[in-house]
Design an enzyme around this catalytic site. Sequence first.
Site, PDB file in Angstrom:
ATOM      1  N   THR A 155     -15.902 -11.359 -15.929  1.00  0.00           N
ATOM      2  CA  THR A 155     -14.666 -10.655 -15.566  1.00  0.00           C
ATOM      3  C   THR A 155     -13.513 -11.314 -16.332  1.00  0.00           C
ATOM      4  O   THR A 155     -13.626 -12.463 -16.755  1.00  0.00           O
ATOM      5  CB  THR A 155     -14.392 -10.767 -14.056  1.00  0.00           C
ATOM      6  OG1 THR A 155     -14.210 -12.161 -13.747  1.00  0.00           O
ATOM      7  CG2 THR A 155     -15.539 -10.232 -13.227  1.00  0.00           C
ATOM      8  N   GLU A 188     -18.374  -5.468 -13.405  1.00  0.00           N
ATOM      9  CA  GLU A 188     -19.516  -5.628 -12.487  1.00  0.00           C
ATOM     10  C   GLU A 188     -20.445  -4.419 -12.480  1.00  0.00           C
ATOM     11  O   GLU A 188     -21.499  -4.451 -11.847  1.00  0.00           O
ATOM     12  CB  GLU A 188     -19.018  -5.887 -11.057  1.00  0.00           C
ATOM     13  CG  GLU A 188     -18.355  -7.246 -10.856  1.00  0.00           C
ATOM     14  CD  GLU A 188     -16.858  -7.243 -11.178  1.00  0.00           C
ATOM     15  OE1 GLU A 188     -16.401  -6.317 -11.872  1.00  0.00           O
ATOM     16  OE2 GLU A 188     -16.148  -8.168 -10.726  1.00  0.00           O
ATOM     17  N   LYS A 231       3.374  -3.522  -0.360  1.00  0.00           N
ATOM     18  CA  LYS A 231       3.470  -3.110   1.031  1.00  0.00           C
ATOM     19  C   LYS A 231       4.905  -3.347   1.478  1.00  0.00           C
ATOM     20  O   LYS A 231       5.331  -4.486   1.636  1.00  0.00           O
ATOM     21  CB  LYS A 231       2.472  -3.882   1.885  1.00  0.00           C
ATOM     22  CG  LYS A 231       1.904  -3.041   2.994  1.00  0.00           C
ATOM     23  CD  LYS A 231       0.645  -3.629   3.582  1.00  0.00           C
ATOM     24  CE  LYS A 231       0.029  -2.634   4.561  1.00  0.00           C
ATOM     25  NZ  LYS A 231      -1.092  -3.160   5.283  1.00  0.00           N
ATOM     26  N   TRP A 273       2.263   1.340   2.375  1.00  0.00           N
ATOM     27  CA  TRP A 273       1.803   1.114   1.007  1.00  0.00           C
ATOM     28  C   TRP A 273       2.584   1.963   0.013  1.00  0.00           C
ATOM     29  O   TRP A 273       2.800   3.149   0.224  1.00  0.00           O
ATOM     30  CB  TRP A 273       0.327   1.492   0.877  1.00  0.00           C
ATOM     31  CG  TRP A 273      -0.584   0.433   1.382  1.00  0.00           C
ATOM     32  CD1 TRP A 273      -0.215  -0.751   1.941  1.00  0.00           C
ATOM     33  CD2 TRP A 273      -2.002   0.464   1.389  1.00  0.00           C
ATOM     34  NE1 TRP A 273      -1.326  -1.468   2.292  1.00  0.00           N
ATOM     35  CE2 TRP A 273      -2.443  -0.748   1.957  1.00  0.00           C
ATOM     36  CE3 TRP A 273      -2.954   1.380   0.969  1.00  0.00           C
ATOM     37  CZ2 TRP A 273      -3.786  -1.048   2.115  1.00  0.00           C
ATOM     38  CZ3 TRP A 273      -4.284   1.082   1.120  1.00  0.00           C
ATOM     39  CH2 TRP A 273      -4.701  -0.123   1.694  1.00  0.00           C
TER      40      TRP A 273
HETATM   41  P1  AMP Z   1     -12.478  -4.762 -15.694  1.00  0.00           P
HETATM   42  O1  AMP Z   1     -13.607  -5.411 -15.033  1.00  0.00           O
HETATM   43  O2  AMP Z   1     -11.621  -5.681 -16.513  1.00  0.00           O
HETATM   44  O3  AMP Z   1     -12.895  -3.547 -16.491  1.00  0.00           O
HETATM   45  O4  AMP Z   1     -11.504  -4.243 -14.536  1.00  0.00           O
HETATM   46  C1  AMP Z   1     -11.961  -3.341 -13.555  1.00  0.00           C
HETATM   47  C2  AMP Z   1     -10.788  -2.775 -12.810  1.00  0.00           C
HETATM   48  O5  AMP Z   1      -9.968  -2.014 -13.692  1.00  0.00           O
HETATM   49  C3  AMP Z   1     -11.161  -1.795 -11.731  1.00  0.00           C
HETATM   50  O6  AMP Z   1     -11.533  -2.425 -10.539  1.00  0.00           O
HETATM   51  C4  AMP Z   1      -9.870  -1.019 -11.570  1.00  0.00           C
HETATM   52  O7  AMP Z   1      -8.936  -1.709 -10.767  1.00  0.00           O
HETATM   53  C5  AMP Z   1      -9.345  -0.971 -12.969  1.00  0.00           C
HETATM   54  N1  AMP Z   1      -9.675   0.331 -13.556  1.00  0.00           N
HETATM   55  C6  AMP Z   1     -10.714   0.654 -14.326  1.00  0.00           C
HETATM   56  N2  AMP Z   1     -10.656   1.954 -14.685  1.00  0.00           N
HETATM   57  C7  AMP Z   1      -9.563   2.466 -14.097  1.00  0.00           C
HETATM   58  C8  AMP Z   1      -8.953   3.760 -14.064  1.00  0.00           C
HETATM   59  N3  AMP Z   1      -9.434   4.791 -14.735  1.00  0.00           N
HETATM   60  N4  AMP Z   1      -7.828   3.897 -13.332  1.00  0.00           N
HETATM   61  C9  AMP Z   1      -7.299   2.858 -12.651  1.00  0.00           C
HETATM   62  N5  AMP Z   1      -7.815   1.628 -12.655  1.00  0.00           N
HETATM   63  C10 AMP Z   1      -8.935   1.435 -13.363  1.00  0.00           C
END
Ligand code: AMP
Length: 535
Positions: free
Chosen positions: A175, A322, A431, A436
């Site tokens: 991550t 993940e 919040k 929210w």
């Molecule tokens: P990563 O592991 O760096 O790809 O981050 C994952 C996170 O990116 C997800 O849990 C979301 O919070 C955010 N994310 C991924 N795709 C989207 C999307 N289309 N719209 C909003 N948030 C997204």
Amino acid sequence: MRAVHQSLDIAAILRRAEQFSPRREVVSRERDRSLQRTTYGELGGRARRLASALLRLGLEPGARVATLCVTHRQHWEVYYAAPIAGLVTHPINPRLHTDDIAFIADDAGDEVLVVDEAFLPIYEQIRDRTPFRHVVVVGAAPDGLLGYEDLLASGDPTWQPGELDEWSTALVTYTSGTTGRPKGVAVPHRAIALHALSSALPGWLAMRDDDVVMPVVPMFHALAWGWPYTAALLGAKQVLPGSFLDPASLLELIEGERVTLTGGVPTVWMGLLSALDDETRKFDVTSLRAALSGGATAPPAMIEGLRNRHGIPLVHTWGMTELIMGAIATLTWDLQDAPEDEQRQHRYAQGVPMPFLEIRARGDEGLAPWDGTSLGELEIRGPWVAREYLGQPAGGAEQWTADGWFRTGDVVAISERGYIRIADRAKDVVKSGGEWISTPALESALMDHPAVAEAAVVGVADEKWTERPLAVVAFRPGATATPQELREFITPKVARWWVPERIEIVEAIPKTAVGKFNKRVLRDQFDQDTSKAEA
Ligand code: AMP
């Protein structure tokens, strides 16, 4: 005795590509910008030869082969070579802080590093803190390090993979660690195979052998959404953009290679939209049947701008390290003839999960109904959803429910049809007075303003309301607006009490290593600082 012989593994994907699509092209942009043309036939042979060369280094099964590379054909080869040899590919994001890179390499126990010549300065900074036994350079290797082509040439060109266990780890990915240290995830062969199959289905990517697929999402981010595997399985042509991710270079490739399917984070498409709007140079983008945007919310103004002004069907998608790709916002059968406005609302959502993924949203009072408005944290499970983090105490168990669902940290509403709509990231949610406020919704409203290029909203402490939204805005070149004008512009679009009292103007919004707005930096910068508050 197993009843079924063939395991779901990456060797089977490569074999398929070599046997059924040996002449299908893979185009890779080199460091000097030239385009190198090769085929699945050639790449497959090279990947197998590299696999045997890696084994000749004396690596034991499961040993990790890290990469610090952009998206090019050699990176593609390592994506296959290590897993088919029973080893594990570990793509590392070169844009991370060197402390994080050193931590990740050490945490994963990486024994081999394959590094682009351009990233050797990163290697120099981390070498004393990392466990690498062999360092392989794509490009000119300094004394003491192995050249990629030399290593490959030492392999056996006739080598074939042995039997693989589909449950064994093929890749490791981390991550991006905006909260605390990066966390590692082990991805089994089986997960890659099932993810490739499921995401390629009609209704999701609908990928075919006549597609020309260009992943703009780098190979170190969420495993390039699995596209290097999905496209090879289907025999689609691949275009690998190297380190040239600027709008003009990407548009040249789309035009020149007749790209049909591409995908990247919203900041890439915002840049592309600006380049297309600026009519000084014209590009032919009519080949595109879908440009996928994922990783952060795609602002509706961007979706509409690309669709309406340039005929580019931008498709919203959602994924995570993940679980690679999770959902794609194509229209279900019963929306095909729906009124334009209803279709639009569904295109703005993050989409319907791919087959085999199961979702639910957990609100304050148990599971939230699928009514499109009730909010809860998205939980997900499926054959390619991680079950634990590497090396964390108890696998980081707090991230999973007792019955094994992964808690995504995304606050969502799920519609009757199963479309996920992300209201916010749990940690980014504002919040205010106990209610929210959706920061992506506020950001999208601000980015609708013609002068605004980028907008990010964070929560800042407030005596009366506990927290209030603060907007940080960057303008398009040559454009400007006052905070008051921006407030008036968004007032009809959002709840009155959402409108931020503070709007800060910056040159550019700070980004994370994968190109998302870095809200942690913004919070650090603005939360304590009330001196610049705009009345
Ligand atoms: P990563 O592991 O760096 O790809 O981050 C994952 C996170 O990116 C997800 O849990 C979301 O919070 C955010 N994310 C991924 N795709 C989207 C999307 N289309 N719209 C909003 N948030 C997204």
